[in-house]
Design an enzyme around this catalytic site. Structure first.
Site, PDB file in Angstrom:
ATOM      1  CD  GLU A   1      11.309  -4.701  -1.050  1.00 19.12           C
ATOM      2  OE1 GLU A   1      11.726  -3.533  -0.938  1.00 19.12           O
ATOM      3  OE2 GLU A   1      12.034  -5.698  -0.913  1.00 19.12           O
ATOM      4  N   GLY A   2       5.529  -2.918  -2.566  1.00 18.59           N
ATOM      5  CA  GLY A   2       4.628  -1.800  -2.864  1.00 18.59           C
ATOM      6  C   GLY A   2       4.540  -1.611  -4.368  1.00 18.59           C
TER       7      GLY A   2
END
Ligand SMILES: Cc1cc2nc3c(=O)[nH]c(=O)nc-3n(C[C@H](O)[C@H](O)[C@H](O)COP(=O)(O)OP(=O)(O)OC[C@H]3O[C@@H](n4cnc5c(N)ncnc54)[C@H](O)[C@@H]3O)c2cc1C
Length: 653
Positions: free
Chosen positions: A441-442
């Site tokens: 998620e990043g």
């Protein structure tokens, strides 16, 4: 055409034409950046505490007083969290999930019966319609039972089908899909491919327009829930053609469509119960009505979804902090070495204090961001990114320190501890389960760049052409005049502020000194960012270590602000103490980061890394086994029908 008509569109005869080796797309750095830039939400329609902080303005009025949710939404969340806790206590067996690497079907059914698959789905579509805050509280509770369970529910709701549909779906799509998901069908989000990780410009999965819809071909890696999902969000490239603007596009795809094969269930360091897939698409028909938003909007949808979706990982990290605190407290008081409980030795005491203060700060940051998301008065994209970044890094450190506090027992598995008759405390599992939060998620590196891009946005808006290598001389000159005017007003404003007034923020009592510090540090941060821009101009974007520190300072300042406003809102003695402690610790970190902005080995490190990559220091690797392995780092793959057995797990419902 409906989803039920989904079918494989290719016959055996034309298979040869479509079976081709998927060459990694040759994408230059500039193209990769342009793709990311095009997906970025450029507009700021609402105020942003985070953005102002990086510009040297401590807009405390945006977060203080602490946002107050309605009594009804608080009560609703409390009731649900209590039910979840009761269910988890009775039915979720962490040791079993860890041992069997499987969340049993009846647990998933039980959670569905509770409504846990529809926490974020509106009541109108059969969901619980919980607030972001309530949803995160429930995730924190579930993560304390088992991290794979919370990862499944979070991937299902935060990045899976419900959230993008909520933001970009049509009414028809919502009524068609959301009731199924709220009732317990599972969704997954498929962006990553063997050659696409942080850089989506290389996306190779294609969606070719055909009569009534699209034909999907490609291979998707590491999809959480991919082995058990019923509905998938798939990102694929639509080629530009007559009537099709093309580009990366998001589709809702029925997981049992003809042509989809789950080729593998992947296994990891932690999260052993995770249902994570390698999924192949071969001539999979998707009806046109399943496009989310418009063609070419896929990445924007993914990024916007993550604006609030990113808050679910910190909820899991908060659970880890609370658990670490409990273990640290109970163990350090009981374990006696060298004549005292280990918690009374200063080296261990500082770790305990770090865990207590950080858990408080982290929870303050998360709760504040959730409440701001819920009252919709602020744009929280920077805050959510900062919390994701900070929580994943700090939770990892807290778990690592807890392992250290536990000594050898920290390294021992819960099962092995229990077999020796000791308390089954799975600290090593917490560490393993948490580690991925810094990657997905990043990743931390990408979150640094994401926030830095927003942090310097104000500069780019006025001075962008000065530093743009592609800008003409005329554009640069015009930008120079514009920038001159802006900085003539802005820079002097950074010289003075409320943080210099001895009575500034007096309403915060003993915490006022910390807010004065935050105010001064925020101006200093903006000045230093400006100096960096002036010094490196177009090369600024390559100064990732500098930008990373700028963002880390911003995260600490946001955390301090959240901790102080939380303490003031709660008004308890414990809250004041913990906020004070957290701020003292954070200030030490911020001071070190400020020093390192200008006093560091970055340039040397970058040069050394180039030499390492060139093999100059290869002799240093001598003296160990070579571990030769001729296989490629990234497995080559071809489009075409699957040759693997489908390992999709169909749940008993
Ligand atoms: C357990 C697990 C679950 C996952 N779940 C999903 C899912 O549900 N759906 C999905 O689509 N994907 C999922 N992923 C994929 C995950 O999102 C990616 O692993 C992540 O985006 C990083 O991509 P990568 O692993 O290819 O690393 P790479 O992009 O190859 O990066 C390697 C390293 O380089 C760094 N790096 C890359 N680019 C830059 C840059 N420009 N500047 C500085 N540093 C850089 C990265 O931070 C990283 O440290 C999952 C992965 C795992 C392991």
């Amino acid at each position: 055409m409906t989803a039920a008509d989904s079918r494989s569109l290719k016959t055996d005869q034309d298979q040869d034409e479509t079976t081709r080796a998927a060459e990694p797309a040759a994408v230059s750095e500039r193209e990769a950046r342009q793709t990311a830039e095009a997906a970025r939400e450029a507009e700021w329609r609402k105020p942003s505490f985070g953005k102002q902080l990086f510009l040297g303005r401590l807009r405390l009025d945006l977060i203080d007083p602490w946002p107050t949710p309605s009594a009804e939404s608080v009560a609703e969340a409390e009731r649900f969290v209590a039910r979840v806790a009761e269910y988890a206590e009775a039915h979720i067996d962490n040791a079993q999930i860890e041992r069997d690497a499987l969340i049993p079907d009846d647990v998933l059914r039980g959670l569905a019966d509770l409504g846990a698959f529809g926490m974020k789905i509106d009541k109108k579509y059969g969901g619980l319609g919980l607030s972001t805050h309530g949803y995160c509280q429930a995730l924190t509770m579930l993560a304390s039972a088992n991290s794979s369970v919370s990862a499944l529910l979070s991937a299902h709701q935060s990045i899976g089908v419900p959230q993008p549909l909520k933001l970009f779906g049509t009414e028809e799509q919502k009524s068609r899909f959301l009731p199924r998901l709220a009732a317990g069908e599972i969704s997954a989000f498929l962006l990553t491919e063997p050659d696409v990780g942080s850089d989506p410009a290389r996306l190779a999965t294609t969606a070719e327009p055909v009569d009534g819809g699209y034909r999907l071909n490609g291979l998707k890696l590491w999809a959480t829930n991919g082995t058990v999902a019923d509905l998938l969000v798939v990102m694929a490239q639509v080629p530009r053609s007559e009537g099709h603007r093309g580009g990366i596009t998001a589709f809702v795809v029925e997981a049992d469509s003809s042509g989809i094969t789950v080729e593998r269930r992947n296994a990891f360091l932690g999260l052993r119960g995770l249902e994570n897939s390698l999924t192949r698409f071969h001539d999979v028909f998707v009806p046109a009505e399943n496009v989310i938003g418009r063609e070419g909007q896929g990445l924007k949808i993914a990024l916007t979804t993550l604006n609030t979706g990113r808050l679910s990982l910190p909820a899991v990290c908060v659970a880890a902090g609370k658990y670490c605190l409990r273990v640290a407290r109970e163990w350090s008081g009981a374990r006696v070495q060298w004549g005292r409980p280990v918690g009374q030795h200063e080296a261990i005491a500082t770790k305990i204090a770090f865990i207590a203060a950080t858990t408080y700060g982290l929870e303050a940051m998360l709760t504040l961001s959730c409440l701001l998301a819920d009252d919709e008065s602020n744009d929280i994209r920077i805050e959510a990114a900062l919390v994701k970044l900070y929580a994943s890094e700090m939770a990892w450190r807290m778990a690592d320190e807890t392992l250290q506090i536990r000594g050898g027992r920290g390294y021992e598995t819960a099962e092995s501890l229990a077999a020796r008759g000791e308390r089954a405390t799975p600290v090593e599992q917490v560490l393993r389960d948490l580690r991925i939060n810094r990657v997905f998620e990043g990743s931390t590196e990408i979150m640094h760049l994401f926030v830095a891009r927003e942090a310097v946005d104000a500069h780019l808006a006025v001075a962008g052409d000065i530093i743009d290598p592609d800008a003409t001389v005329g554009r640069k000159a015009r930008a120079g005049v514009k920038a001159g005017g802006f900085y003539a007003r802005w820079l002097p404003a950074l010289a003075v502020g409320k943080g210099q007034l001895p009575r500034g923020y007096a309403e915060f009592g003993r915490l006022a000194t910390h807010l004065r510090y935050v105010e001064r540090a925020s101006r200093r941060l903006a000045r230093d960012t400006f100096y960096g821009m002036a010094r490196w101009q177009g090369r600024m974007e390559r100064k990732q270590a500098f930008l990373g520190r700028v963002v880390d300072i911003g995260a600490e300042l946001f955390a301090m602000s959240a901790a102080c406003t939380r303490a003031r809102a709660e008004g308890t003695a414990e809250g004041w103490e913990l906020a004070d402690l957290f701020c003292h610790q954070a200030r030490v970190r911020v001071d070190a980061l400020f020093t390192a902005l200008w006093d560091n080995s970055d340039a040397r490190d970058a040069a050394a890394a180039r030499k390492v990559l060139d093999g100059r220091y290869a002799s240093l690797e001598a003296g160990i086994l070579a571990h030769d392995d001729d296989r490629p780092w990234v497995a080559p793959w071809s489009t075409g029908p699957s040759e693997a057995t489908d390992v999709r797990r169909r749940l008993r419902r």
